[in-house]
Design an enzyme around this catalytic site. Sequence first.
Site, PDB file in Angstrom:
ATOM      1  N   ARG A   8       1.326  -5.570  12.269  1.00 28.81           N
ATOM      2  CA  ARG A   8       0.923  -6.499  11.217  1.00 28.81           C
ATOM      3  C   ARG A   8       1.623  -7.844  11.328  1.00 28.81           C
ATOM      4  NH1 ARG A   8      -0.456  -3.922   5.469  1.00 28.81           N
ATOM      5  NH2 ARG A   8      -0.927  -2.029   6.589  1.00 28.81           N
ATOM      6  N   ARG A  34      -1.024 -10.014  -1.328  1.00 26.84           N
ATOM      7  CA  ARG A  34      -1.168  -9.273  -0.057  1.00 26.84           C
ATOM      8  C   ARG A  34      -2.138  -9.997   0.866  1.00 26.84           C
ATOM      9  NH1 ARG A  34      -3.100  -3.820  -2.320  1.00 26.84           N
ATOM     10  NH2 ARG A  34      -3.491  -3.220  -0.162  1.00 26.84           N
ATOM     11  N   LYS A  85      -9.878  -0.028   6.718  1.00 26.88           N
ATOM     12  CA  LYS A  85      -9.157   0.589   7.840  1.00 26.88           C
ATOM     13  C   LYS A  85      -8.864   2.059   7.542  1.00 26.88           C
ATOM     14  CE  LYS A  85      -5.681  -2.276   7.417  1.00 26.88           C
ATOM     15  NZ  LYS A  85      -6.135  -3.016   6.207  1.00 26.88           N
ATOM     16  N   ARG A  92      -3.317   2.524  -7.123  1.00 23.14           N
ATOM     17  CA  ARG A  92      -2.071   2.163  -6.444  1.00 23.14           C
ATOM     18  C   ARG A  92      -1.393   0.992  -7.156  1.00 23.14           C
ATOM     19  NH1 ARG A  92      -3.253   1.848  -0.004  1.00 23.14           N
ATOM     20  NH2 ARG A  92      -2.086  -0.090  -0.265  1.00 23.14           N
ATOM     21  N   ARG A 151     -10.463   0.737  -6.143  1.00 23.75           N
ATOM     22  CA  ARG A 151     -10.010   1.888  -5.347  1.00 23.75           C
ATOM     23  C   ARG A 151      -9.304   2.929  -6.230  1.00 23.75           C
ATOM     24  NH1 ARG A 151      -6.652   0.958  -0.016  1.00 23.75           N
ATOM     25  NH2 ARG A 151      -5.306  -0.276  -1.373  1.00 23.75           N
TER      26      ARG A 151
HETATM   27  P1  AP5 Z   1      -9.518   1.166   2.443  1.00 16.12           P
HETATM   28  O1  AP5 Z   1     -10.164   1.972   3.508  1.00 16.12           O
HETATM   29  O2  AP5 Z   1      -8.402   1.758   1.657  1.00 16.12           O
HETATM   30  O3  AP5 Z   1      -9.078  -0.248   3.026  1.00 16.12           O
HETATM   31  P2  AP5 Z   1      -7.800  -0.607   3.896  1.00 16.12           P
HETATM   32  O4  AP5 Z   1      -8.217  -1.619   4.878  1.00 16.12           O
HETATM   33  O5  AP5 Z   1      -7.143   0.637   4.426  1.00 16.12           O
HETATM   34  O6  AP5 Z   1      -6.926  -1.279   2.760  1.00 16.12           O
HETATM   35  P3  AP5 Z   1      -5.411  -1.061   2.320  1.00 16.12           P
HETATM   36  O7  AP5 Z   1      -5.223  -1.790   1.022  1.00 16.12           O
HETATM   37  O8  AP5 Z   1      -5.016   0.383   2.302  1.00 16.12           O
HETATM   38  O9  AP5 Z   1      -4.678  -1.779   3.433  1.00 16.12           O
HETATM   39  P4  AP5 Z   1      -3.329  -2.417   3.388  1.00 16.12           P
HETATM   40  O10 AP5 Z   1      -3.245  -2.799   4.776  1.00 16.12           O
HETATM   41  O11 AP5 Z   1      -3.026  -3.482   2.440  1.00 16.12           O
HETATM   42  O12 AP5 Z   1      -2.405  -1.226   2.777  1.00 16.12           O
HETATM   43  P5  AP5 Z   1      -1.437  -0.205   3.464  1.00 16.12           P
HETATM   44  O13 AP5 Z   1      -1.494   1.036   2.696  1.00 16.12           O
HETATM   45  O14 AP5 Z   1      -1.643  -0.151   4.928  1.00 16.12           O
HETATM   46  O15 AP5 Z   1     -10.694   0.706   1.430  1.00 16.12           O
HETATM   47  C1  AP5 Z   1     -10.386  -0.003   0.234  1.00 16.12           C
HETATM   48  C2  AP5 Z   1     -11.402   0.413  -0.844  1.00 16.12           C
HETATM   49  O16 AP5 Z   1     -12.712   0.010  -0.436  1.00 16.12           O
HETATM   50  C3  AP5 Z   1     -11.487   1.929  -1.105  1.00 16.12           C
HETATM   51  O17 AP5 Z   1     -11.721   2.131  -2.465  1.00 16.12           O
HETATM   52  C4  AP5 Z   1     -12.715   2.391  -0.270  1.00 16.12           C
HETATM   53  O18 AP5 Z   1     -13.367   3.505  -0.851  1.00 16.12           O
HETATM   54  C5  AP5 Z   1     -13.596   1.139  -0.325  1.00 16.12           C
HETATM   55  N1  AP5 Z   1     -14.364   0.924   0.910  1.00 16.12           N
HETATM   56  C6  AP5 Z   1     -13.942   1.112   2.194  1.00 16.12           C
HETATM   57  N2  AP5 Z   1     -14.910   0.763   3.063  1.00 16.12           N
HETATM   58  C7  AP5 Z   1     -15.952   0.329   2.317  1.00 16.12           C
HETATM   59  C8  AP5 Z   1     -17.260  -0.182   2.654  1.00 16.12           C
HETATM   60  N3  AP5 Z   1     -17.655  -0.311   3.935  1.00 16.12           N
HETATM   61  N4  AP5 Z   1     -18.074  -0.545   1.633  1.00 16.12           N
HETATM   62  C9  AP5 Z   1     -17.666  -0.422   0.327  1.00 16.12           C
HETATM   63  N5  AP5 Z   1     -16.456   0.071  -0.044  1.00 16.12           N
HETATM   64  C10 AP5 Z   1     -15.604   0.433   0.945  1.00 16.12           C
HETATM   65  O19 AP5 Z   1      -0.034  -0.930   3.244  1.00 16.12           O
HETATM   66  C11 AP5 Z   1       0.544  -1.002   1.962  1.00 16.12           C
HETATM   67  C12 AP5 Z   1       1.889  -1.723   2.044  1.00 16.12           C
HETATM   68  O20 AP5 Z   1       2.779  -1.006   2.919  1.00 16.12           O
HETATM   69  C13 AP5 Z   1       1.848  -3.143   2.611  1.00 16.12           C
HETATM   70  O21 AP5 Z   1       1.510  -4.108   1.636  1.00 16.12           O
HETATM   71  C14 AP5 Z   1       3.299  -3.299   3.108  1.00 16.12           C
HETATM   72  O22 AP5 Z   1       4.188  -3.510   2.039  1.00 16.12           O
HETATM   73  C15 AP5 Z   1       3.584  -1.917   3.679  1.00 16.12           C
HETATM   74  N6  AP5 Z   1       3.217  -1.815   5.106  1.00 16.12           N
HETATM   75  C16 AP5 Z   1       2.275  -0.991   5.643  1.00 16.12           C
HETATM   76  N7  AP5 Z   1       2.195  -1.185   6.960  1.00 16.12           N
HETATM   77  C17 AP5 Z   1       3.090  -2.159   7.267  1.00 16.12           C
HETATM   78  C18 AP5 Z   1       3.450  -2.817   8.483  1.00 16.12           C
HETATM   79  N8  AP5 Z   1       2.876  -2.507   9.657  1.00 16.12           N
HETATM   80  N9  AP5 Z   1       4.409  -3.773   8.421  1.00 16.12           N
HETATM   81  C19 AP5 Z   1       5.017  -4.086   7.271  1.00 16.12           C
HETATM   82  N10 AP5 Z   1       4.727  -3.538   6.087  1.00 16.12           N
HETATM   83  C20 AP5 Z   1       3.754  -2.564   6.077  1.00 16.12           C
END
Ligand code: AP5
Length: 221
Positions: free
Chosen positions: A94, A176, A19, A165, A133
Site C-alpha cells: 500500500r 482513508r 478487493k 466497521r 458495508r
Molecule cells: P470490499 O470488498 O470490502 O472492498 P475492499 O476493497 O476490500 O475495501 P476495504 O475497505 O476493506 O479496503 P481497505 O483497503 O480500506 O481496508 P482494509 O481492511 O484492507 O467491499 C466494500 C463494500 O462494497 C462491501 O459492503 C461489499 O459487499 C460491497 N461491494 C463489493 N464489490 C461490489 C460491487 N462490485 N458492487 C457493489 N457492491 C460491492 O484495511 C483497513 C486498515 O488496516 C487500513 O486503513 C490500515 O489502517 C490498515 N492496513 C491494512 N493493510 C495495510 C497495509 N498494507 N499497510 C498499512 N496499513 C494497512
Amino acid sequence: MGGDRKCRIVLLGMPGAGKGTQGALLEKHFGIPNVSTGDMLRESLSEGTKLGLAAKSHMDAGKLVPDDVIVKMVDEFIHKSECSKGFILDGFPRTLGQAKALDEMFETRGFKLTLVLYFDLGQEDAVIRLSGRRVCKVCQRMYHVAFNPSPNKDRCVCQGELYVRNDDKEEIVRHRLSVYITQTKPLVAYYKEKGLLVEIDASKDIGSVNDEVLGVLYANC
Ligand code: AP5
C-alpha cells in the site's frame, strides 16, 4: 491456473473497490489463500496481541499502519505451507516502501509476482459501498445493505451478528480515500511500468467483476 505454475497476485485499489469481496471469491475458486492485511490486523486486535493493539489507533483514524510492522507480518505469512500453491495479497502493498519490500521478499525466495489486479472505482461509489458495508462478527463474511444484502436481514447466513466497521464512518472513509490517493495510488504507475498491471472495471456488479477477473487470471496464470 494451469499446470504447476504458482499464481501470486496482488489486489490493488481504493478502500471499497471490492478487493476483499473478490479475494474471498478467488480463494474459494482456486483454493489458494487470500492474504488480507486488514483482516490480519483486525484478527490480531480481537486476540488482544501487542501488534493488534499497536495498530488500532492507526486503523481507527484511517491511517496506514507503519511499513515495518506490515512487511514483517506478510513476510511471515507467505512462507507458511498454506501459501505453497500460490496466494492472493489483498491490501498489500500500500506504499512504495511496501512494494519495494515485496520485491525483495520475492527475490530472496525466488518467487515471481504473476499479476497486479487494479480495481478501478470512483471515490463517491467507494463512499456509498463502505457506508453500507456490514460484516459478520463470527465468520467475517461481508455484505452490503443494498448491493449484497444478507438473506437473513440483520444476521449472517451463519446466524452471526452483523456490525459496521469503526473505520467505515463517513469522515474516516474520506480520510482513508485521501491516504489512498497520496500513498497507494502511485503503485498503479509502479506496476504498470513493470508490465504487471491489469485494470479491472470495479464499478460493475460483483458477479460481472468476478467474471472479468477470472477471465484475466485464466489467461495469465
Ligand atoms: P470490499 O470488498 O470490502 O472492498 P475492499 O476493497 O476490500 O475495501 P476495504 O475497505 O476493506 O479496503 P481497505 O483497503 O480500506 O481496508 P482494509 O481492511 O484492507 O467491499 C466494500 C463494500 O462494497 C462491501 O459492503 C461489499 O459487499 C460491497 N461491494 C463489493 N464489490 C461490489 C460491487 N462490485 N458492487 C457493489 N457492491 C460491492 O484495511 C483497513 C486498515 O488496516 C487500513 O486503513 C490500515 O489502517 C490498515 N492496513 C491494512 N493493510 C495495510 C497495509 N498494507 N499497510 C498499512 N496499513 C494497512
